[in-house]
Structures are given as structure tokens and as C-alpha cells.
Design a protein around this motif. Structure first.
Motif, PDB file in Angstrom:
ATOM      1  N   TRP A  76      12.281   3.908  -0.730  1.00  0.00           N
ATOM      2  CA  TRP A  76      11.135   4.202   0.122  1.00  0.00           C
ATOM      3  C   TRP A  76      11.374   3.699   1.547  1.00  0.00           C
ATOM      4  O   TRP A  76      11.086   4.387   2.520  1.00  0.00           O
ATOM      5  CB  TRP A  76       9.864   3.583  -0.463  1.00  0.00           C
TER       6      TRP A  76
ATOM      7  N   THR B  25       7.355  11.799  -2.776  1.00  0.00           N
ATOM      8  CA  THR B  25       6.138  11.033  -3.081  1.00  0.00           C
ATOM      9  C   THR B  25       5.435  10.552  -1.819  1.00  0.00           C
ATOM     10  O   THR B  25       4.575   9.685  -1.876  1.00  0.00           O
ATOM     11  CB  THR B  25       6.477   9.799  -3.940  1.00  0.00           C
ATOM     12  N   ASP B  26       5.820  11.103  -0.663  1.00  0.00           N
ATOM     13  CA  ASP B  26       5.204  10.646   0.585  1.00  0.00           C
ATOM     14  C   ASP B  26       3.822  11.284   0.736  1.00  0.00           C
ATOM     15  O   ASP B  26       3.673  12.326   1.364  1.00  0.00           O
ATOM     16  CB  ASP B  26       6.109  11.022   1.768  1.00  0.00           C
ATOM     17  N   ALA B  27       2.824  10.684   0.120  1.00  0.00           N
ATOM     18  CA  ALA B  27       1.456  11.209   0.198  1.00  0.00           C
ATOM     19  C   ALA B  27       0.494  10.038   0.254  1.00  0.00           C
ATOM     20  O   ALA B  27      -0.102   9.659  -0.742  1.00  0.00           O
ATOM     21  CB  ALA B  27       1.156  12.081  -1.024  1.00  0.00           C
ATOM     22  N   PRO B  28       0.396   9.401   1.427  1.00  0.00           N
ATOM     23  CA  PRO B  28      -0.456   8.214   1.511  1.00  0.00           C
ATOM     24  C   PRO B  28      -1.915   8.532   1.231  1.00  0.00           C
ATOM     25  O   PRO B  28      -2.396   9.613   1.589  1.00  0.00           O
ATOM     26  CB  PRO B  28      -0.251   7.721   2.949  1.00  0.00           C
ATOM     27  N   GLY B  29      -2.596   7.628   0.579  1.00  0.00           N
ATOM     28  CA  GLY B  29      -4.017   7.794   0.293  1.00  0.00           C
ATOM     29  C   GLY B  29      -4.708   6.457   0.407  1.00  0.00           C
ATOM     30  O   GLY B  29      -4.052   5.430   0.561  1.00  0.00           O
TER      31      GLY B  29
ATOM     32  N   ASP C 223       0.836  -1.207   0.000  1.00  0.00           N
ATOM     33  CA  ASP C 223       0.000   0.000   0.000  1.00  0.00           C
ATOM     34  C   ASP C 223       0.868   1.254   0.000  1.00  0.00           C
ATOM     35  O   ASP C 223       0.596   2.220  -0.718  1.00  0.00           O
ATOM     36  CB  ASP C 223      -0.921   0.010   1.227  1.00  0.00           C
ATOM     37  N   GLU C 224       1.960   1.219   0.819  1.00  0.00           N
ATOM     38  CA  GLU C 224       2.863   2.378   0.874  1.00  0.00           C
ATOM     39  C   GLU C 224       3.528   2.614  -0.471  1.00  0.00           C
ATOM     40  O   GLU C 224       3.602   3.748  -0.948  1.00  0.00           O
ATOM     41  CB  GLU C 224       3.964   2.137   1.906  1.00  0.00           C
ATOM     42  N   LEU C 225       3.990   1.517  -1.107  1.00  0.00           N
ATOM     43  CA  LEU C 225       4.679   1.669  -2.393  1.00  0.00           C
ATOM     44  C   LEU C 225       3.713   2.161  -3.464  1.00  0.00           C
ATOM     45  O   LEU C 225       4.071   2.992  -4.297  1.00  0.00           O
ATOM     46  CB  LEU C 225       5.321   0.339  -2.818  1.00  0.00           C
TER      47      LEU C 225
ATOM     48  N   ALA D   7       1.091   4.039  -2.973  1.00  0.00           N
ATOM     49  CA  ALA D   7       0.856   5.467  -2.727  1.00  0.00           C
ATOM     50  C   ALA D   7       2.040   6.288  -3.220  1.00  0.00           C
ATOM     51  O   ALA D   7       1.871   7.367  -3.791  1.00  0.00           O
ATOM     52  CB  ALA D   7       0.617   5.703  -1.241  1.00  0.00           C
ATOM     53  N   SER D   8       3.260   5.739  -3.017  1.00  0.00           N
ATOM     54  CA  SER D   8       4.452   6.449  -3.464  1.00  0.00           C
ATOM     55  C   SER D   8       4.486   6.572  -4.992  1.00  0.00           C
ATOM     56  O   SER D   8       4.808   7.626  -5.543  1.00  0.00           O
ATOM     57  CB  SER D   8       5.685   5.708  -2.946  1.00  0.00           C
ATOM     58  N   LYS D   9       4.087   5.481  -5.695  1.00  0.00           N
ATOM     59  CA  LYS D   9       4.069   5.520  -7.165  1.00  0.00           C
ATOM     60  C   LYS D   9       2.999   6.507  -7.656  1.00  0.00           C
ATOM     61  O   LYS D   9       3.200   7.191  -8.657  1.00  0.00           O
ATOM     62  CB  LYS D   9       3.774   4.133  -7.730  1.00  0.00           C
TER      63      LYS D   9
ATOM     64  N   ILE E  32      12.021  10.119  -4.055  1.00  0.00           N
ATOM     65  CA  ILE E  32      11.019   9.321  -3.347  1.00  0.00           C
ATOM     66  C   ILE E  32      10.444  10.097  -2.165  1.00  0.00           C
ATOM     67  O   ILE E  32       9.264   9.994  -1.848  1.00  0.00           O
ATOM     68  CB  ILE E  32      11.652   7.976  -2.890  1.00  0.00           C
TER      69      ILE E  32
ATOM     70  N   VAL F  86      -6.554   2.982  -0.528  1.00  0.00           N
ATOM     71  CA  VAL F  86      -6.301   2.018  -1.603  1.00  0.00           C
ATOM     72  C   VAL F  86      -7.604   1.626  -2.287  1.00  0.00           C
ATOM     73  O   VAL F  86      -7.669   1.421  -3.487  1.00  0.00           O
ATOM     74  CB  VAL F  86      -5.600   0.769  -1.035  1.00  0.00           C
TER      75      VAL F  86
END
Lengths: 259, 380
Positions: free
Chosen positions: B67, B102-106, A120-122, A124-126, B99, B108
Motif C-alpha cells: 500500500w 483496493t484504493d477506495a477510501p471511505g 485508516d488507509e490500510l 480502507a484498503s482491506k 492492492i 472510518v
């Protein structure tokens, strides 16, 4: 930036029935470059890309990727090679039953063997890497615009950290502003991730803005050159392509009034 | 985790007073980091105030590995430990910086509602959709009737070529499959009849059983179901594909009537050919039944025909035939309606084609039941 040859195509012949698409085509792609693949409609640009990535078997010729002969490689070798490239299809080709984040996790699940929270983290990073907003991850492809679908497709292509990225008309169907940002995205990804990019395109602005070299498909073969050099090539199609009004505009050349 | 240099990916920690060091080594790539993810999450340098992450032994680093490095550093900074990276190459630094951005959790997946509410909501939506579908079909019937009325007044508006082509496709080309199926069902019915009726010494009535059931019900129902699967689905797929290619829009902008050009030829072709197909099915069903009865109970052909003649009236045949054009109309109407409802993607062609077959077979059977009640009421 450019270095060793990572894709080499020699004497490629592709036929559909009696129609010859490629006849003894040669092409080298160097590591770290952005190569634009152009040609008239129906000259087989997309077919060439599909042939290199193994979706289409040529009638004759050799395709070597990272020193391995693609056509004679064993299924395991070919599978290993497939993980070293990512492909962005024209409209993203996202799986419509999965959300964007789940789409990106498909290759991770298949090849990574990673814990769910790390995936899930990867993902979100992509998603952030290709410039999509964080809430795009939970959306289904049908809820996205064409440009966003392309970005999501790109995120999925990047999931396994490929070394080569194949793009099929990445800017087709995008408005000029979205197309320009997409071009910049490709270039910044190449710079930060050290990618090699092969893109099929019709977009002269893309060619001028981000491509290091341009390969033109004419008469079933390749003519390779750079944006400044190619317009001096003598072939009539190349002349018409680069010296037409759009070609001039892309190269910042004033159009001859009344011409 | 103990240092294990033979592993593809490893890390080790050392602590010297308030200084803590994390050494990473091996291939920090997407295919390997799964092995160290949980252990990296659990790192907790007690009593340290300063930390270093040393990437000197890292042989390969990709976005997934970067990451993990970024996440670990962020977690350490989060608990107040000043953390720096050492031993990185220029490319690794660029990658980790890219990287970090790109730290923007959302989320799933979209939030899922309570299961019970979801089931109720689905039931409600399905009921609403069914009612709306009924209303729309009725509206479509109206449009067809109006267009049909106009065509009757001006017969030259009828697309004769399309009509004949559709008659060939839906009628003539369906003869082999309809014949074969009816023949086999005639055989099956006769066989079951003989075996059961023999217990009462009444196997001669197999002739009545096969004759009446084939002519009244089996012939028409089987033919209608085969045609719904063969032609109803084809109508939806053809018109649906035209809808996706914007051919339907093009027709409209050219001033052509979509119902007149696309729907009427198909519908009329079906209404004209289905009765003929039912006739073929009746004959083949009777033939299959006759073949088996004659073989199994030593009946001569004249005896068989005499028994059949006593069993049947003109109405037995008429009841089946009357239903044919009605069923044809239902199948054609649903097929064309579903085709025109296609929108958006190729996926909706597939979905609506399935719906078209299911709905037209459903309607055929409902109308068949209604006909049974009607016929028993008027006594035929």
C-alpha cells in the motif's frame, strides 16, 4: 502451489468428559493450499480448528505450526505465532461497539504501532480487498447483512497480513450467489497474497470449487484426499457424503434417476 | 532519510538532473512501516520529471508495505512525475497490483453531530422512550388482567406445575438470603438506635424504632429489592433467551397463549410467595434487633416483648404486608415485560435484564412513597 508443511498435527486426542472427539488424529497442511475440513455434525471439525489455534487444549498429541510446537511454546512465542494467522469465526465475531473500520484497526493498533492516518488507509484498503463498498467502514456490525459481516470479519482477519487463514464455515448462512462470490474471493486472496487457507465447511460446492485438498473427519481421525480421489474411498460416511444427491451435483455427475 | 541498512526498514533517494530514484530496502511489513510512513508522505522530488521506485533490496513485502509503495507512486504520478517500479519479483508485482485495486477510501466512523444537539436529542429520545415505556407497561397490565380474568373463569387453564416450580425458585430458594439480610439490617438498626437514643437516656425506645421500621418499611423494601434482583432479572433472562431461540414464536404458532404459559405462572408465583418472604424477613429483622438490644441495654426477654407489644399495633404489621403483593406484581410484570421485549441478539438480553432490575426497583420505591402518603392520609 503446494509446498512445505506449515501445520502438522500428530496423534491428537481431544476429550470432553468421557466423550472422545479426536483419537490419534494426524493432519498436515501444506503452504499455499486451500484445505477443506469436512465431517458430520458433532464430529469435531470446529473443535479441531479451535485446538490448532490454541483456544482449546488437547488431552494429548503434538501441533506444530511453522516448525514450532504450539503446546510447548512459551507465551511470547505463541503470541508471535498468533500474528501469523488470521481467523474468521462463523458470524464474523466483530466487536459490536466498533465500526467495521475500527474493528479492522484493532489488531493494527495492538501490534502495528502505526500512525492513525495510515491505519485508516490500510483499513480502507482491506475493506476494498474483501469486496465491501467504501461506506461500509463507518457502519456498525448490526447494520450489516450476514454476508457483509463475514467479509468484514475476513478483513479484520487479514489486517496483520497473516500467512495462514482459518475459516469456520465461511459460506454457512449465505445465499448460493453470495456463497459462490465468497469462494472466489477466498481463492483470489490466496493467489494474490500467497495465503494458506484452512476452512471448515459443509458446503460441497465450496469444496469442489476452491479446495485443493479435502480432509474428512471420520471415526475420530482424518482421511485426506482430493475432490476426484476421495469419492473412491471405502468408508461408508465418505461414500454417503460424496455420492449423495448433493455430492453428485457438486461434482457434476448426473444423478441416477429413481435412486 | 539517510540509508541505514541496519534498520528493519529504510529508503534512500538520489537525484540526477530530472531523474529521481527512490530505493527501498528491508522489511516493508505492517509491523515496521510505521517508522517510515511520515517520511514517505513528505517526499517531494523538486525539479524531477521522471522517477523510479527500486524494490531490489526489499526482503519482505506485505499488503501494508505494498500500500505504501502504491501510495507513493500514486502521489508522484499526481504531481506529474512519470514513475515506474523496478526490481520487483513476480509475487511483489501481483501483490502491488492487487492492492492498487483496493484504493477506495471511505469514512472510518459515522459523522458525529454537534455535542449540544446530541445531548438535547438524547434527552428528547430518553423522555419519549420513558413515556412509551409507561404506555406499553399499562397495555401489558391490561393484557395480564384480561388473561387473569379468563384463568379465574377456567381455573384448569392455570399451569400448576410451572406455578409451583416458580414458587420454589422465587420463594423457597430466596429464604436464606432474605433471612440473612433482614437479620443483619435488624442488628444495624438496633445498634444505631441504641447509640443515638442513649444520649437522651431513651435507649429503651430502640425496641420501638426497630419494631416499627422493620415491620412497616425495612422488611418489605429489602425483600422486594432482593427479589427484584434475584427473580425479576431471572424472569427477563429466561423469557428473553426463549425469545432469542424463537421458542416464544414456536409457542404462538402452536396456538398457545404466551401470557398464560410464560407470564402468569411467574407473576402469580411471585404474588403468592413475596408476602411469605416478607413475613420471614419481618421475623428475622425483629430477631436481629432483639438480640442486639437485649445484649446492649441489659433488657430481659419479657421486658423486650412487653415494650414491643406497646410499640406495635396490628396495622404496623398490616401496612408492610399489604404492600407485598403489590410490589410482587410490579416486579413480576416488569420482569416478564422486559423479557418479551428482547429481540435480535444475546446482547439485548443483558441490556434488558439490567433495565428490568432498575425499573422494578424504581417502581417499588415510587409505590412505597405513594403508600406512605395513602397511609398517613387514612391515619394508620
Amino acid at each position: 502451489m503446494a509446498g512445505a508443511v506449515c501445520i502438522s498435527v500428530r496423534g491428537l486426542v481431544t476429550r470432553f468428559g468421557a466423550k472422545v472427539i479426536h483419537d490419534g488424529l494426524d493432519l498436515d497442511v501444506e503452504s499455499g493450499e486451500i484445505l477443506g475440513l469436512v465431517g458430520g455434525s458433532g464430529t469435531g471439525k470446529s473443535v479441531l480448528m479451535r485446538t490448532i489455534i490454541g483456544l482449546n487444549r488437547p488431552a494429548a498429541g503434538r501441533i506444530t505450526v511453522f516448525g514450532r510446537d504450539m503446546l510447548r511454546a512459551s507465551p511470547t512465542e505463541r503470541q508471535a505465532l498468533r500474528q501469523r494467522w488470521g481467523v474468521l469465526f462463523q458470524d464474523g465475531a466483530l466487536f459490536s461497539s466498533l465500526t467495521v473500520a475500527e474493528n479492522i484497526e484493532v489488531p493494527l493498533k495492538e501490534w502495528g504501532g502505526l500512525p492513525a492516518d495510515l491505519m485508516d488507509e490500510l483499513a480502507a484498503s482491506k475493506i476494498a480487498l474483501v469486496g465491501l463498498p467504501p461506506d461500509a467502514g463507518a457502519k456498525f456490525p448490526s447494520e450489516l447483512s450476514g454476508g457483509m459481516r463475514k467479509r468484514a470479519g475476513l478483513a479484520r482477519a487479514l489486517a496483520l497480513d497473516p500467512e495462514i487463514l482459518f475459516l469456520d464455515e465461511p459460506t454457512a448462512g449465505l445465499d448460493p450467489i453470495a456463497a459462490a462470490t465468497f469462494d472466489q474471493l477466498i481463492r483470489s486472496l490466496r493467489d494474490s497474497l500467497g495465503l494458506t487457507v484452512v476452512m471448515v465447511t459443509h458446503d460441497l460446492d465450496s469444496l469442489a470449487a476452491i479446495c485443493d485438498r479435502i480432509a474428512v473427519l471420520v471415526d475420530q481421525r482424518m482421511v485426506v484426499g482430493t475432490m476426484p480421489a476421495l469419492p473412491r474411498h471405502g468408508h461408508p460416511w465418505i461414500q454417503a457424503y460424496f455420492h449423495g444427491p448433493r455430492g453428485r451435483a457438486a461434482r457434476n455427475e448426473p444423478a441416477t434417476v429413481g435412486a | 532519510m539517510a540509508p541505514a541498512p541496519d534498520h528493519a526498514v529504510w529508503f534512500e533517494t538520489t537525484q540526477d538532473g530530472d531523474r529521481w530514484e527512490l530505493r527501498l530496502g528491508g522489511a516493508w511489513t505492517v509491523t515496521h512501516i510505521g517508522a517510515v510512513d511520515q517520511a514517505m508522505r513528505a517526499l517531494h522530488p523538486a525539479g524531477a520529471t521522471r522517477a523510479r521506485i527500486d524494490l531490489g533490496d526489499v526482503q519482505a513485502l506485505d499488503t501494508a508495505g505494498a500500500w505504501l509503495v502504491y501510495r507513493t507512486r500514486k502521489a508522484l504520478l499526481g504531481i506529474g512525475i512519470e514513475t515506474g517500479l523496478v526490481g520487483t519479483t513476480a509475487a511483489q508485482t501481483t501483490l502491488i497490483e492487487a492492492i492498487a485495486k483496493t484504493d477506495a477510501p471511505g469514512p472510518v466512523a459515522p459523522p458525529r453531530p454537534n455535542a449540544l444537539i446530541a445531548v438535547l436529542a438524547r434527552m428528547g429520545a430518553a423522555l419519549e422512550a420513558a413515556l412509551e415505556e409507561g404506555r406499553n407497561l399499562l397495555g401489558f397490565l391490561g393484557v395480564i388482567v384480561v388473561t387473569l380474568g379468563r384463568t379465574v373463569r377456567q381455573p384448569s387453564r392455570l399451569r400448576l406445575t410451572a406455578l409451583v416450580a416458580n414458587m420454589e425458585q422465587t420463594g423457597l430458594n430466596a429464604i436464606p438470603i432474605v433471612s440473612l439480610i433482614s437479620f443483619l439490617i435488624g442488628v444495624v438498626l438496633a445498634y444505631q438506635g441504641v447509640v443515638q437514643l442513649r444520649q437522651f437516656g431513651a435507649e429503651i425506645f430502640t425496641v420501638n424504632l426497630v419494631g416499627v421500621s422493620v415491620l412497616r418499611e425495612v422488611g418489605i423494601l429489602l425483600t422486594a429489592i432482593v427479589v427484584a434482583g434475584r427473580s425479576g432479572s431471572a424472569f427477563t433472562a429466561q423469557i428473553g433467551t426463549m425469545k432469542i431461540n424463537q421458542e416464544v414464536d414456536a409457542l404462538q404458532t402452536l396456538g398457545l397463549d404466551v401470557i398464560e404459559v410464560l407470564v402468569l405462572p411467574r407473576l402469580l408465583a411471585l404474588v403468592l410467595t413475596l408476602p411469605l418472604l416478607v413475613f420471614v424477613a419481618d421475623i428475622m429483622g425483629l430477631f436481629g434487633g432483639a438480640l442486639l438490644t437485649i445484649l446492649l441495654i441489659d433488657l430481659s426477654i419479657p421486658q423486650y416483648l412487653k415494650q414491643l407489644q406497646e410499640a406495635l399495633t396490628a396495622w404496623t404489621f398490616g401496612v408492610g404486608m399489604i404492600k407485598a403483593p403489590v410490589f410482587a406484581f410490579l416486579i413480576g410484570m416488569v420482569g416478564c415485560y422486559k423479557g418479551l421485549k428482547v429481540s435480535g441478539s444475546a446482547e439485548s438480553v443483558g441490556r434488558l435484564t439490567t433495565q428490568s432490575v432498575v425499573e422494578s426497583i424504581f417502581l417499588v420505591i415510587v409505590f412505597d412513597a405513594a403508600f406512605s402518603i395513602l397511609f398517613s392520609y387514612i391515619g394508620v
